[in-house]
Design an enzyme around this catalytic site. Structure first.
Site, PDB file in Angstrom:
ATOM      1  N   SER A 284       0.825  -1.210   0.000  1.00  0.00           N
ATOM      2  CA  SER A 284       0.000   0.000   0.000  1.00  0.00           C
ATOM      3  C   SER A 284       0.854   1.252   0.000  1.00  0.00           C
ATOM      4  CB  SER A 284      -0.884   0.030   1.233  1.00  0.00           C
ATOM      5  OG  SER A 284      -1.421   1.328   1.377  1.00  0.00           O
ATOM      6  N   ARG A 330       1.010   8.976  -7.974  1.00  0.00           N
ATOM      7  CA  ARG A 330       1.530   7.675  -8.386  1.00  0.00           C
ATOM      8  C   ARG A 330       2.305   7.713  -9.695  1.00  0.00           C
ATOM      9  NH1 ARG A 330      -3.744   4.132  -6.740  1.00  0.00           N
ATOM     10  NH2 ARG A 330      -3.275   4.296  -4.541  1.00  0.00           N
TER      11      ARG A 330
END
Ligand SMILES: Cc1cc2nc3c(=O)[nH]c(=O)nc-3n(C[C@H](O)[C@H](O)[C@H](O)COP(=O)(O)OP(=O)(O)OC[C@H]3O[C@@H](n4cnc5c(N)ncnc54)[C@H](O)[C@@H]3O)c2cc1C
Ligand code: SF4
Ligand code: FES
Lengths: 637, 254
Positions: A284, A330
């Site tokens: 994560s 990201r």
């Protein structure tokens, strides 16, 4: 065909209220006369099934797994966003909206994103009422953390298993409706076609995965909640059964596929280590809150990490992006990791990894605190890598994780095929060219709990009720097509396994349509896929027969669709001559190697229409209008 | 360090519920110790496919220990011998070169055979249908912070909520009881204020359904706890029993 997104008028903050008021209601007594098919039981499908059934509709729900509780959503780790502003750190609906539009590199539809931010708070209230054990602080209030790409703490979490807990909440609500007789559950079914009658979606054809029987199901509306297509890359963080089949077959029935080239690469995954590998495991990105990403300053430095002194380490994200540091979005984090490895600074056996180091956090907060936050992730890492991340830094590398593209839907989440709704990751609507962390769970539940239950009523009341039965000739045709396809695959009896083709396709997609793309590479990949597809239909070996529990056959069907769909992604990537978010074409970059958008020519949704097998799809454009957020070059410096 | 090993597999093969089933022997060669158990089966299946034999059917999906879809009995142990590990997370580094490994499905009266290693665990869904929820509809919930929940309570509820519904507890139990599974859900919801009002009724209905579905009684064998990949504690069973007794009391008093 003109693409009308049916965005309601008025100021953005009033659109949804106004729309809900204007939508016609279905009389409570009439709801039980409507049958709705929901395909998929992830956050989107689970929440939609439960909510529709509570309203009184007859719901038939389908999933591939043996239980609806096992949908891929179960594996989401990090958390779910909401604009609650509990920490009083400056969050608001407007900020969540703004962050999502900007994070998506200005390729999402403003009105949808605003609504998402608006209902985000209701989701948390609903989930707590269901008994979801979110993390709490010492005073018993809900705890929040900040998550990839956000400067406020708006992420709610349940240890490292947020998706599991949210999904079990939706699943439980749905099980309650199964017990009440309002949801009929069909597990171990794979939808293989949407049945369209007079232009409206009126049912599905599905395969019973145990008996192999082809089943027909009719309804007044069909809701696809079938997840993303990341497995087109073979290796991804998606569950093994995640597929594009449902969405792709709907596409072949006339639904437009929007922005298929928008895929997300997640920066923190366990690196690839062997050709036998079947999937990649995500660590994560909440880990980036406390972990620091680095590589050795010198190329080819293969000392053990603890022997590399501070002065010879490059914390490249902190260096390049001082204000966001390790928390850059990201796509930015992934591309930078790749860049470091490409210039020879990667670490580990393969050189395709960077460090994610917790030493400072452990020194600062103590091991207990870190264990409490990330215990299960550290354990998972140790199980896979046989290395203790409390002592040595983790090794991570980007992997395919999420797909922003999906079936085109309007503001009501209805595709261009009337009566066919698409929710969750399967639609394209809210994340533009890049999704922010902890926003997929939010979107899935927003769509299922709080959007569809209103908008489907608008469709059902506004459409004359046509009682189509499964005896209709459209069902005959669908079933024949499905059966022919299966028989054709079984008859090939070639030499290569399904997985073998899938792996080859995955390599092509990763190399040419992955983190960085070039026009030449894409063009080459298109030919390679065409050739691979031709070989598949001559040389694949699918053992067993159709009237059986035949997992090879299941996979073969999915790979056959990926082999067509991969080409559609490439066509889309080639058509979008700009870089934005997850779509990075090396020809279009800023001097600092960031994605360079071309708002004059590409500020639109690209929606593709199927025109026949082996033919070029037709392009449709939905221009994106930004009235509330100013288009700017994304910067996370 | 990565190395490779050779193994002999004795795998349960069964065409369907009507077939009697039997063990078949296969050789798994050059298995990297970094592979997961399921990746090892993938390699065996690839070879079977090439050799024109039927691959071994087994359930799996997430391959990261969270969906609960995988699970077999490996050398007599549900999910294999590693503690707190699902089959998909069991790595081949825990086996030695030359080992013989017996692989069987989860067996229980309430789990019907499907094929080879795959079984039907839908009975677990039926237990949840009997009350594994809080009776709230969508919409209109009060603010999420309106009710405080002490951190320890939330943590205990979360410990129980981690159950992945794999059914290993049932397969491990000599009575094929689903008590650990049932108690995990009953506990999670009984601990939290949101689930409390229905706690007793929930326990009663879920246990009754469990019995009706053909799961056995709990006689405190503790095998379930030992094999549970999520290390669900049997203290949850004690909590369930308390709720159950309350329920008996409660139903008499109305
Ligand atoms: C490892 C991982 C971690 C993540 N962590 C986060 C996070 O922390 N926060 C966040 O916001 N997001 C996260 N995400 C993303 C998020 O989990 C997904 O985007 C989201 O759960 C998708 O939900 P869904 O309901 O759209 O689809 P899914 O959960 O994928 O469900 C798809 C459903 O459709 C069914 N289905 C598919 N095809 C068919 C067919 N042909 N016939 C019948 N049924 C079919 C499946 O059986 C399944 O029930 C994560 C994703 C991954 C991979
Ligand atoms: S209690 Fe443990 S063994 Fe039983 S179903 Fe849940 S996770 Fe599996
Ligand atoms: S495959 Fe999901 S838990 Fe093993």
């Amino acid at each position: 065909m003109a693409l009308d997104a049916k965005i309601p008028g008025g100021p953005i903050s009033e659109k949804w209220d106004r729309h809900r008021f204007e939508l016609k209601l279905v009389n409570p007594a009439n709801k039980r006369k409507f049958d709705v098919i929901v395909v998929g039981t992830g956050l989107a499908g689970g929440s939609a099934s439960a909510s529709l059934a509570e309203l009184g509709y007859n719901v038939k729900t389908f999933c591939i797994q043996d239980s609806p509780r096992r949908a891929h959503s179960i594996s989401a780790q990090g958390g779910i966003n909401a604009a609650k502003n509990y920490p009083n750190d400056g969050d608001s609906i407007w900020r969540l909206f703004y962050d999502t539009v900007k994070g998506g590199d200005f390729r999402a539809r403003e009105a949808n994103v605003y609504r998402l931010a608006q209902v985000s708070n209701d989701i948390i209230d609903q989930c707590v009422a269901q008994g979801i054990p979110f993390a709490r602080d010492y005073g018993g209030l809900l705890d929040n953390r900040s998550f990839g790409g956000a400067q406020v703490s708006r992420t709610f979490y349940a240890r490292g298993q947020t998706g599991q807990q949210l999904l079990l909440g939706a699943y439980s609500a749905m099980m309650r409706q199964v017990a009440a007789g309002k949801v009929q559950m069909f597990p171990r079914r794979e939808m293989l076609d949407v049945v369209v009658v007079d232009g409206h979606a009126k049912g599905i054809v599905a395969r019973n995965l145990i008996s192999g029987e082809i089943e027909r199901h009719a309804a007044d509306a069909v809701v696809l909640c079938t997840g993303g297509y990341g497995n087109v890359f073979f290796l991804s963080t998606n569950a093994m059964a995640s597929n594009v089949t449902a969405a792709y077959r709907a596409y072949k029935k006339g639904a437009f596929f929007a922005n298929p080239c928008f895929t997300q690469i997640h920066p923190t995954c366990i690196p690839v280590h062997g050709t036998y590998q079947s999937k990649l495991t995500l660590m994560s990105e909440s880990l980036r809150n406390d972990g620091r990403v680095w590589v050795p300053k010198n190329q080819g430095d293969n000392r053990k990490p603890d022997q590399i002194p501070e002065s010879e380490r490059d914390y490249f994200l902190e260096r390049k992006y001082p204000s966001f540091g390790n928390l850059v979005p990201r796509d930015v984090a992934s591309r930078n990791a790749k860049e470091q490895c490409d210039i020879g600074k990667g670490v580990g056996e393969t050189g395709h990894a960077v460090y994610l180091d917790f030493a400072d956090a452990i020194n600062r907060d103590g091991r207990d605190v870190i264990e409490k936050k990330y215990g299960n992730l550290f354990q998972m890492y140790e199980k896979i890598m046989a290395e203790n991340p409390y002592e040595a830094p983790m090794m991570i590398y980007p992997a395919i994780h999420y797909t922003m593209g999906g079936l085109w839907v309007d503001y009501n989440l209805m595709s261009n095929v009337p009566g066919l709704f698409v929710l969750g990751e399967a639609n394209f609507s809210d994340h533009g060219a890049n999704r922010l962390g902890a926003s997929a769970l939010m979107q899935g539940l927003a769509d299922g709990y709080f959007v569809l239950p209103y908008t489907i009523g608008g469709y059902l009341t506004g459409t004359p009720k046509a009682d189509v039965t499964t005896g209709h000739k459209a069902f005959d045709e669908s079933e024949k097509q499905v059966t022919d396809g299966i028989n054709r695959m079984l008859a090939i009896d070639g030499k290569r396994t399904v997985d073998d083709f899938h792996k080859t396709l995955g390599h092509i997609m990763w190399d040419y349509c992955g983190m960085a793309r070039t026009n030449e590479g894409l063009a080459m990949a298109q030919t390679m896929i065409q050739e691979l597809r031709a070989e598949f239909w001559e040389n694949v070996r699918v053992p067993g027969n159709t009237a059986d529990f035949n997992q090879s056959l299941e996979r073969a069907g999915r790979v056959a669709d990926f082999l067509e769909f991969g080409e559609l992604m490439i066509i889309d990537a080639l058509a979008r001559q700009e870089s934005c978010g997850g779509h990075f074409n090396e020809k279009f970059e800023t001097e600092e190697h960031e994605a360079l958008r071309d708002d004059d020519n590409f500020c639109h949704v690209a929606a593709w229409e199927h025109t026949g097998d082996g033919q070029e799809p037709e392009f449709h454009k939905e221009p994106l209008v930004f009235e509330n957020v100013k288009l700017t070059q994304r910067s996370y410096k | 360090m990565t190395k490779t090993i050779n193994l002999t597999l004795k795998v349960w093969r069964q065409q369907g519920p009507k077939d009697k089933g039997r063990f078949e022997t296969y050789h798994a060669k050059n298995i990297s110790t970094d592979m997961s158990f399921l990746e090892m089966l993938d390699v065996v299946n690839d070879q079977l496919t090439i050799d024109d034999k039927e691959p071994i059917a087994f359930d799996h999906d997430c391959r990261e220990g969270i969906c609960g879809m995988c699970g077999c009995v490996v050398n007599g142990r549900a999910h294999g011998a590693e503690k707190g590990t699902t089959l998909c997370q069991l790595h081949m580094r825990h086996f030695d070169n030359g080992d013989t490994i017996a692989i069987e499905p989860f067996r229980a009266m309430a789990f019907k055979a499907i094929k080879d290693l795959a079984v039907d665990r839908s009975a677990l869904d039926k237990i949840i249908q009997a009350g594994g929820y809080v009776s709230v509809n969508t919409g209109g919930a009060q603010d999420a912070n309106a009710i405080l929940v002490p951190q320890e309570v939330a943590d205990l509820a979360m410990d129980a909520a981690q159950c992945i519904g794999c059914g290993a507890c049932v397969a491990a139990c000599p009575n094929a009881s689903a008590m650990l599974f049932t108690s995990a859900k009953v506990s999670q919801l009984a601990l939290l204020p949101q689930g409390m009002p229905e706690a007793a009724k929930r326990a009663l209905n879920m246990v009754r359904t469990m019995d009706e579905l053909g799961f056995g009684n709990c006689t405190n064998e503790r095998e379930c706890e030992a094999e549970c990949p999520k290390e669900i504690s049997i203290t949850n069973i004690a909590r369930l029993n308390r709720e159950y007794l309350n329920a008996g009391f409660f139903s008499r008093s109305i």
